[in-house]
Write a protein that holds these residues in place. Structure first.
Motif, PDB file in Angstrom:
ATOM      1  N   PRO A 180       0.824  -1.212   0.000  1.00 46.87           N
ATOM      2  CA  PRO A 180       0.000   0.000   0.000  1.00 46.87           C
ATOM      3  C   PRO A 180       0.858   1.261   0.000  1.00 46.87           C
ATOM      4  O   PRO A 180       1.877   1.322   0.685  1.00 46.87           O
ATOM      5  N   TRP A 181       0.435   2.245  -0.771  1.00 47.68           N
ATOM      6  CA  TRP A 181       1.116   3.537  -0.848  1.00 47.68           C
ATOM      7  C   TRP A 181       0.148   4.634  -0.403  1.00 47.68           C
ATOM      8  O   TRP A 181      -1.060   4.533  -0.640  1.00 47.68           O
ATOM      9  N   ALA A 182       0.683   5.679   0.208  1.00 49.68           N
ATOM     10  CA  ALA A 182      -0.162   6.777   0.666  1.00 49.68           C
ATOM     11  C   ALA A 182       0.597   8.101   0.550  1.00 49.68           C
ATOM     12  O   ALA A 182       1.770   8.180   0.904  1.00 49.68           O
ATOM     13  N   ILE A 183      -0.089   9.107   0.036  1.00 50.45           N
ATOM     14  CA  ILE A 183       0.444  10.465  -0.009  1.00 50.45           C
ATOM     15  C   ILE A 183      -0.563  11.344   0.721  1.00 50.45           C
ATOM     16  O   ILE A 183      -1.753  11.333   0.397  1.00 50.45           O
ATOM     17  N   ALA A 187      -2.846   0.585  -4.240  1.00 47.00           N
ATOM     18  CA  ALA A 187      -2.148  -0.701  -4.175  1.00 47.00           C
ATOM     19  C   ALA A 187      -2.288  -1.345  -5.546  1.00 47.00           C
ATOM     20  O   ALA A 187      -3.364  -1.308  -6.151  1.00 47.00           O
ATOM     21  N   GLY A 188      -1.202  -1.934  -6.025  1.00 46.83           N
ATOM     22  CA  GLY A 188      -1.229  -2.563  -7.336  1.00 46.83           C
ATOM     23  C   GLY A 188      -0.993  -1.559  -8.452  1.00 46.83           C
ATOM     24  O   GLY A 188      -0.916  -0.349  -8.229  1.00 46.83           O
ATOM     25  N   HIS A 226      -6.879   2.450  -6.946  1.00 45.55           N
ATOM     26  CA  HIS A 226      -6.257   3.770  -6.837  1.00 45.55           C
ATOM     27  C   HIS A 226      -7.309   4.778  -6.400  1.00 45.55           C
ATOM     28  O   HIS A 226      -8.402   4.837  -6.980  1.00 45.55           O
ATOM     29  N   MET A 227      -6.966   5.560  -5.392  1.00 45.28           N
ATOM     30  CA  MET A 227      -7.921   6.501  -4.803  1.00 45.28           C
ATOM     31  C   MET A 227      -7.290   7.876  -4.649  1.00 45.28           C
ATOM     32  O   MET A 227      -6.102   7.991  -4.350  1.00 45.28           O
ATOM     33  N   VAL A 228      -8.096   8.904  -4.821  1.00 41.74           N
ATOM     34  CA  VAL A 228      -7.684  10.266  -4.503  1.00 41.74           C
ATOM     35  C   VAL A 228      -8.905  10.994  -3.973  1.00 41.74           C
ATOM     36  O   VAL A 228      -9.991  10.910  -4.555  1.00 41.74           O
ATOM     37  N   GLY A 255      -9.242  -2.189  -0.574  1.00 37.16           N
ATOM     38  CA  GLY A 255      -8.630  -2.344  -1.887  1.00 37.16           C
ATOM     39  C   GLY A 255      -7.319  -3.101  -1.817  1.00 37.16           C
ATOM     40  O   GLY A 255      -7.006  -3.928  -2.678  1.00 37.16           O
ATOM     41  N   TYR A 256      -6.542  -2.830  -0.780  1.00 38.77           N
ATOM     42  CA  TYR A 256      -5.261  -3.520  -0.587  1.00 38.77           C
ATOM     43  C   TYR A 256      -5.487  -5.014  -0.409  1.00 38.77           C
ATOM     44  O   TYR A 256      -4.792  -5.854  -1.004  1.00 38.77           O
ATOM     45  N   LEU A 257      -6.465  -5.373   0.428  1.00 38.24           N
ATOM     46  CA  LEU A 257      -6.754  -6.787   0.640  1.00 38.24           C
ATOM     47  C   LEU A 257      -7.227  -7.447  -0.648  1.00 38.24           C
ATOM     48  O   LEU A 257      -6.844  -8.581  -0.960  1.00 38.24           O
TER      49      LEU A 257
END
Length: 467
Positions: free
Chosen positions: A345-348, A357-358, A413-415, A426-428
């Motif tokens: 997972p990535w987060a900004i 994620a992905g 992908h979310m913003v 989403g990560y799971l």
């Protein structure tokens, strides 16, 4: 103090302290060597302080827009950034103290000094009090982290700062140039713009946040322009000329310049292997300064591992946690599964937030996948309207089945509002290799921001009740 341990960890950041604590919880006799404060960059000069500043910026936004909710605040909000700094430091100090207490509670022996590795898994410690210690481990984990990269002509001092110095500010500069439009640069730009500064981002790539899914990046770019952040992309920074008032003029591009009171150099971080010694060992450091490891974070020296920013994996605290657990399980002979770096997972934490994620859409296509894509905007989400944060979208990338329907979920992908807190579903889905039909069965609470993920997945089944 003992001089023989099951595990010696050099470096007390996220990868280091989590390895020490996790190892101790497994019954190992552990030593932790840290030359500065426990918690490393993340806790003292990175993730935690930066997010504390971002939260101050969020509070100011709320106050500025309070009248829209029927709350009269009595005038424009003002910022006492010295108080912000004190609050941030209180949070940091409390968390550092918590790590120290956990180490004590689990009998992790902490050595306050600089550790260097020699042959036979022997670690020399130059203690901060001037003394020296020699300790030996059955296993050693290298976790010395990273430091900010700099660029020629922009030495630290005066108006020139890296993330280390900017997080010690007790005032908001009126005009700020951020060199680097990646995740960290965008977080600082968002913070200072929301606190009232004039902000310019200087980025060498054609767009800010290079590598981000294009639909997500567009939302951030549009939002930043609304904040009046000047985006100068595809340019080279050529130097700066200090002025008599303590600021400087930054030169870039083809004869362009901007006058600012502070410059934040945010061009990435380099691994910190400088003090590790390593003479007489088979540990290899590559030309970029990274310690080379295999999929289990093992170096070329038997019984010696390396984790976190010291190795060439995503520079994320939670990746360091995962690598720490991996190494302890591996040295215990538990046959753990290596970290799947392409699915972390990535987060900004800029405003609007970004999380994923992905692979993104183009990345999935470049990898040879035929894909189906679903996108839903937050502007139609009831909770987003209630909280007054309607910018953004959720995007789901799925494999296309032979019959043209959507199958396995490849990327989420979310913003938008609080998406860093919404990504877990989403990560799971990505990591369990779930299909669209699998996830569409799960209920989302109503009204909630997380409904948007559920609705986006549901739309990929070919049926939907919303949007």
């Amino acid at each position: 103090m003992s001089d023989q341990f099951d595990v010696i960890v050099i470096g007390g950041g996220p990868g280091g302290y989590s390895a020490a604590l996790y190892g101790a919880s497994a019954g190992l006799n552990v030593a932790l060597v840290e030359m500065d404060a426990l918690g490393g960059t993340c806790l003292n000069r990175g993730c935690i302080p930066a997010k504390a500043f971002l939260e101050t910026a969020a509070v100011k936004r709320h106050v500025d827009h309070a009248a829209e909710f029927g709350i009269n605040s009595g005038g424009p909000a003002t910022v006492d950034f010295a108080r912000t700094q004190a609050r941030k430091q209180g949070i940091v100090d409390g968390l550092v103290g918590g790590i120290a207490a956990m180490c004590k509670g689990r009998n992790v022996e902490v050595f306050n000094g600089t550790g260097s590795l020699g042959p036979g898994r022997t670690v020399g410690v130059a203690m901060n009090d001037g003394s020296k210690a020699i300790i030996t481990g059955t296993n050693v984990i290298l976790a010395t982290g990273s430091v900010p990269r700099t660029i020629p002509g922009f030495d630290r001092g005066g108006p020139i700062m890296t993330s280390d110095e900017v997080l010690d500010l007790d005032y908001v500069p009126s005009r700020v140039a951020v060199i680097g439009g990646g995740a960290i640069g965008c977080e600082f730009a968002s913070t200072f713009a929301d606190l009232g500064a004039e902000v310019t981002i200087l980025e060498g790539a054609p767009k800010i946040l290079p590598g981000l899914d294009k639909d997500v990046a567009k939302v951030v770019e549009r939002s930043f322009k609304k904040k009046k952040i000047a985006l100068k992309t595809g340019i080279m920074v050529n130097g700066h000329e200090p002025n008599d008032s303590g600021g400087t003029k930054v030169n870039f591009g083809d004869g362009e310049s901007v006058e600012v009171d502070a410059v934040v150099v945010s061009v990435g971080r380099r691994p910190l292997a400088d003090h590790l010694g390593l003479e007489g060992t088979a540990v290899v450091v590559d030309e970029r300064g990274f310690v080379q490891v295999n999929e289990f974070c093992e170096t070329g020296e038997p019984g010696v591992y390396a984790v976190g920013d010291l190795i060439n994996t995503p520079q994320l605290a939670h990746v360091g946690y995962a690598e720490a657990i991996l190494t302890i399980k591996h040295l215990l002979g538990e046959s753990p599964m290596p970290v799947m770096y392409d699915k972390v997972p990535w987060a900004i934490y800029c405003h609007p937030e970004v999380a994923w994620a992905g692979p993104g859409e183009q990345q999935a296509k470049d990898a040879g996948h035929d894909v189906v894509v679903g996108k839903h905007p937050f502007k139609f989400n009831s909770r987003a309207q209630i909280v007054g944060e309607t910018e953004g979208l959720v995007k789901v990338i799925a494999k296309k089945n032979a019959d043209g329907t959507a199958g396995q979920i490849l990327g989420v992908h979310m913003v938008g509002p609080w998406v860093t807190e919404q990504l877990s579903g989403g990560y799971l889905a990505v990591n369990w290799e779930a299909t669209v039909d699998d996830v569409a069965e799960f209920l989302q609470p109503h009204p909630s921001l997380s409904e948007l993920f559920g609705e986006t997945v549901l739309s990929l089944t070919g049926r939907n009740f919303n949007g």
